[in-house]
Design a protein around this motif. Structure first.
Motif, mmCIF file in Angstrom:
data_model
loop_
_atom_site.group_PDB
_atom_site.id
_atom_site.type_symbol
_atom_site.label_atom_id
_atom_site.label_comp_id
_atom_site.label_asym_id
_atom_site.label_seq_id
_atom_site.Cartn_x
_atom_site.Cartn_y
_atom_site.Cartn_z
ATOM 1 N N ILE A 161 -3.635 -1.764 17.088
ATOM 2 C CA ILE A 161 -4.240 -1.327 15.731
ATOM 3 C C ILE A 161 -2.927 -0.890 14.515
ATOM 4 C CG2 ILE A 161 -5.074 0.842 14.669
ATOM 5 C CD1 ILE A 161 -6.948 1.465 17.005
ATOM 6 N N ARG A 162 -2.829 -1.622 13.606
ATOM 7 C CA ARG A 162 -1.231 -0.925 13.491
ATOM 8 C C ARG A 162 -1.471 -0.400 11.779
ATOM 9 N NH1 ARG A 162 0.035 -4.834 10.193
ATOM 10 N NH2 ARG A 162 -1.714 -6.507 9.811
ATOM 11 N N VAL A 163 -0.734 0.601 11.160
ATOM 12 C CA VAL A 163 -1.100 1.433 9.771
ATOM 13 C C VAL A 163 0.173 1.231 9.150
ATOM 14 C CG1 VAL A 163 -2.118 3.703 10.408
ATOM 15 C CG2 VAL A 163 -2.666 2.727 12.136
ATOM 16 N N ASN A 164 -0.375 1.650 7.797
ATOM 17 C CA ASN A 164 0.597 1.682 7.489
ATOM 18 C C ASN A 164 0.184 2.379 6.237
ATOM 19 O OD1 ASN A 164 2.928 -0.272 7.905
ATOM 20 N ND2 ASN A 164 1.343 -2.004 8.279
ATOM 21 N N ALA A 165 1.396 2.132 4.894
ATOM 22 C CA ALA A 165 0.364 3.112 4.008
ATOM 23 C C ALA A 165 0.922 2.321 2.273
ATOM 24 C CB ALA A 165 1.140 4.363 3.731
ATOM 25 N N VAL A 166 0.479 2.891 1.247
ATOM 26 C CA VAL A 166 1.091 1.971 -0.082
ATOM 27 C C VAL A 166 1.511 3.218 -0.939
ATOM 28 C CG1 VAL A 166 0.502 0.545 -2.029
ATOM 29 C CG2 VAL A 166 -0.455 -0.140 0.213
ATOM 30 N N CYS A 167 2.296 3.027 -1.274
ATOM 31 C CA CYS A 167 3.270 4.218 -2.219
ATOM 32 C C CYS A 167 3.417 4.060 -4.011
ATOM 33 C CB CYS A 167 4.237 5.124 -2.003
ATOM 34 S SG CYS A 167 4.518 5.189 -0.204
ATOM 35 N N PRO A 168 1.616 3.827 -4.280
ATOM 36 C CA PRO A 168 1.847 3.389 -6.193
ATOM 37 C C PRO A 168 2.848 3.685 -6.745
ATOM 38 C CG PRO A 168 -0.353 3.032 -4.973
ATOM 39 C CD PRO A 168 0.244 3.973 -4.485
ATOM 40 N N GLY A 169 2.949 3.780 -7.943
ATOM 41 C CA GLY A 169 3.994 4.324 -8.632
ATOM 42 C C GLY A 169 2.582 4.329 -10.043
ATOM 43 N N TYR A 170 2.826 3.921 -11.416
ATOM 44 C CA TYR A 170 2.084 4.356 -12.312
ATOM 45 C C TYR A 170 1.087 3.762 -12.419
ATOM 46 C CZ TYR A 170 0.592 6.294 -16.626
ATOM 47 O OH TYR A 170 0.126 7.605 -17.652
ATOM 48 N N ILE A 171 -0.296 3.279 -12.218
ATOM 49 C CA ILE A 171 -0.887 2.512 -12.203
ATOM 50 C C ILE A 171 -2.242 3.212 -12.849
ATOM 51 C CG2 ILE A 171 -3.055 1.203 -11.506
ATOM 52 C CD1 ILE A 171 0.301 0.767 -9.720
ATOM 53 N N VAL A 172 -3.045 1.833 -13.766
ATOM 54 C CA VAL A 172 -3.659 2.410 -15.410
ATOM 55 C C VAL A 172 -5.184 2.551 -14.067
ATOM 56 C CG1 VAL A 172 -5.216 2.473 -17.595
ATOM 57 C CG2 VAL A 172 -1.978 1.812 -17.034
ATOM 58 N N THR A 173 -5.567 3.331 -14.296
ATOM 59 C CA THR A 173 -7.165 3.478 -13.786
ATOM 60 C C THR A 173 -7.806 4.980 -14.381
ATOM 61 O OG1 THR A 173 -6.536 5.223 -11.917
ATOM 62 C CG2 THR A 173 -6.388 2.605 -11.110
ATOM 63 N N PRO A 174 -9.068 5.008 -14.021
ATOM 64 C CA PRO A 174 -9.407 6.316 -14.816
ATOM 65 C C PRO A 174 -9.378 6.954 -14.560
ATOM 66 C CG PRO A 174 -10.581 4.797 -14.051
ATOM 67 C CD PRO A 174 -10.241 4.155 -14.067
ATOM 68 N N LEU A 175 -7.828 7.532 -13.173
ATOM 69 C CA LEU A 175 -7.987 8.993 -12.818
ATOM 70 C C LEU A 175 -5.989 8.816 -13.558
ATOM 71 C CD1 LEU A 175 -7.369 9.564 -9.134
ATOM 72 C CD2 LEU A 175 -5.378 9.732 -10.575
ATOM 73 N N SER A 176 -5.547 7.852 -14.402
ATOM 74 C CA SER A 176 -4.443 8.054 -14.315
ATOM 75 C C SER A 176 -4.768 8.421 -16.020
ATOM 76 C CB SER A 176 -3.418 7.201 -14.169
ATOM 77 O OG SER A 176 -4.228 5.717 -14.913
ATOM 78 N N ALA A 177 -5.395 8.060 -16.511
ATOM 79 C CA ALA A 177 -5.943 7.835 -17.754
ATOM 80 C C ALA A 177 -6.425 9.803 -18.125
ATOM 81 C CB ALA A 177 -7.078 7.618 -18.130
ATOM 82 N N SER A 178 -7.218 10.281 -17.215
ATOM 83 C CA SER A 178 -7.732 11.641 -16.860
ATOM 84 C C SER A 178 -6.332 12.223 -17.371
ATOM 85 C CB SER A 178 -8.563 12.055 -16.031
ATOM 86 O OG SER A 178 -7.669 11.630 -14.685
ATOM 87 N N ILE A 179 -5.267 12.354 -17.049
ATOM 88 C CA ILE A 179 -4.419 13.648 -16.833
ATOM 89 C C ILE A 179 -2.883 12.604 -18.006
ATOM 90 C CG2 ILE A 179 -4.324 14.212 -14.632
ATOM 91 C CD1 ILE A 179 -3.252 12.837 -13.637
ATOM 92 N N ASP A 180 -3.359 12.184 -18.380
ATOM 93 C CA ASP A 180 -1.972 11.416 -19.969
ATOM 94 C C ASP A 180 -2.293 11.959 -20.879
ATOM 95 O OD1 ASP A 180 -1.250 9.564 -18.354
ATOM 96 O OD2 ASP A 180 -2.407 7.484 -19.222
ATOM 97 N N SER A 181 -1.530 12.325 -21.492
ATOM 98 C CA SER A 181 -1.474 13.031 -22.947
ATOM 99 C C SER A 181 -0.974 11.427 -23.695
ATOM 100 C CB SER A 181 -1.432 14.066 -23.433
ATOM 101 O OG SER A 181 0.168 14.112 -22.850
ATOM 102 N N GLU A 182 -1.233 11.426 -25.350
ATOM 103 C CA GLU A 182 -1.051 10.997 -26.024
ATOM 104 C C GLU A 182 0.425 10.547 -26.184
ATOM 105 O OE1 GLU A 182 -2.927 9.155 -30.324
ATOM 106 O OE2 GLU A 182 -3.145 9.917 -28.487
ATOM 107 N N GLY A 183 0.393 9.460 -26.361
ATOM 108 C CA GLY A 183 2.251 8.556 -26.225
ATOM 109 C C GLY A 183 2.970 8.689 -25.224
#
Ligand SMILES: NC(=O)c1ccc[n+]([C@@H]2O[C@H](COP(=O)([O-])OP(=O)(O)OC[C@H]3O[C@@H](n4cnc5c(N)ncnc54)[C@H](O)[C@@H]3O)[C@@H](O)[C@H]2O)c1
Length: 250
Positions: free
Chosen positions: A178-200
């Motif tokens: 069994i191989r186990v790895n992780a992904v470490c994304p930076g800023y990805i536009v999704t409903p989650l990131s939109a919910s914590i963004d503010s204007e500009g």
């Protein structure tokens, strides 16, 4: 490419955002996708979209932070499908507040979903994979699991935990195929990131911090999940791949 023909992939948090993009990518490459999410309405929509595209998918509504619900759902999946070959352990939440103001309740929920939930699902699926003698797991971490960011102490702590959970799982499970790895994304536009963004804020952030000059798309992350789960990554385990447009290069 049909790298996952005849394979079954479980994707948690598959109702929307990056999880849905992961599900779509694996389905497009031939997998039967087990869509899991706490929110039944988004799951139904996700399943309909995949089936309308001619893909193979089924859905399971449960909360990854509940060990009982995880046990029940994973047993049902194995009963129905026989084997789970790939786990994309993606479900997560985020919120922003100063360290000194984080209520205990929010701290606990963050750790419960992002770290404990990842453990419950990974452990139950790993037990089945050990019996099968093969499998691949990709856990969702974050650049916030590698470096700190003000306002996210609970989130950062949960994702830092995922990074070391991943490495330890890789060490313990390697001999079982069994191989186990992780992904470490930076800023990805999704409903989650939109919910914590503010204007500009996004424009200024991109300008200042992201060398490639744009935010990420869910598909940018989904393709890396697919790579890590595929035989193209056959000698990679215990690794965390950063997908951030160069942000951590500073
Ligand atoms: N968007 C980003 O910029 C970003 C960056 C790095 C890491 N991530 C990570 O990627 C993952 C997905 O994030 P996203 O941006 O697509 O978020 P999202 O909110 O758009 O999607 C998350 C999905 O997970 C589900 N979910 C939440 N709690 C759950 C629970 N307890 N049990 C089962 N399902 C649950 C939600 O219902 C939702 O469908 C998360 O782990 C997040 O921390 C996101």
């Amino acid at each position: 490419m049909q790298r996952f023909a005849n394979l079954t992939t479980l994707v948690t948090g598959a109702g929307q955002g990056i999880g849905f993009a992961i599900a779509e990518r694996f389905a497009a490459e031939g997998a039967h996708v087990l869509l899991a999410d706490i929110k039944e309405s988004t799951l139904i929509e996700a399943e309909e979209k995949l089936r309308a595209a001619g893909y193979s998918a089924s859905r399971y509504a449960f909360d990854v932070s509940s060990p009982d619900q995880v046990d029940e759902a994973i047993s049902r999946m194995i009963g129905e499908r026989g084997e789970i070959h790939i786990l994309a352990n993606n479900a997560g939440i985020a919120s922003e507040e100063p360290f000194v103001d984080i209520p205990d309740e929010r701290w606990r929920r963050m750790i419960d979903v992002n770290l404990n939930g990842m453990f419950y699902v990974a452990q139950r699926v790993s037990r089945a994979m050990v019996r099968q003698g093969k499998g691949t797991i990709v856990n969702m971490a974050s650049t916030n699991g590698l470096v700190g960011e003000a306002g996210y102490a609970h989130y950062n702590a949960s994702k830092g935990g995922v990074v070391l959970l991943t490495k330890t799982m890789a060490i313990e499970l390697g001999r079982s195929g069994i191989r186990v790895n992780a992904v470490c994304p930076g800023y990805i536009v999704t409903p989650l990131s939109a919910s914590i963004d503010s204007e500009g804020v996004v424009e200024r952030y991109v300008e200042r911090y992201i060398p490639l000059g744009r935010t990420g798309k869910p598909e940018d992350v989904a393709s890396v999940f697919a790579f890590l789960a595929s035989d193209d990554a056959a000698f990679i385990t215990g690794e965390c791949i950063v997908v951030d447009g160069g942000q951590l290069a500073f």
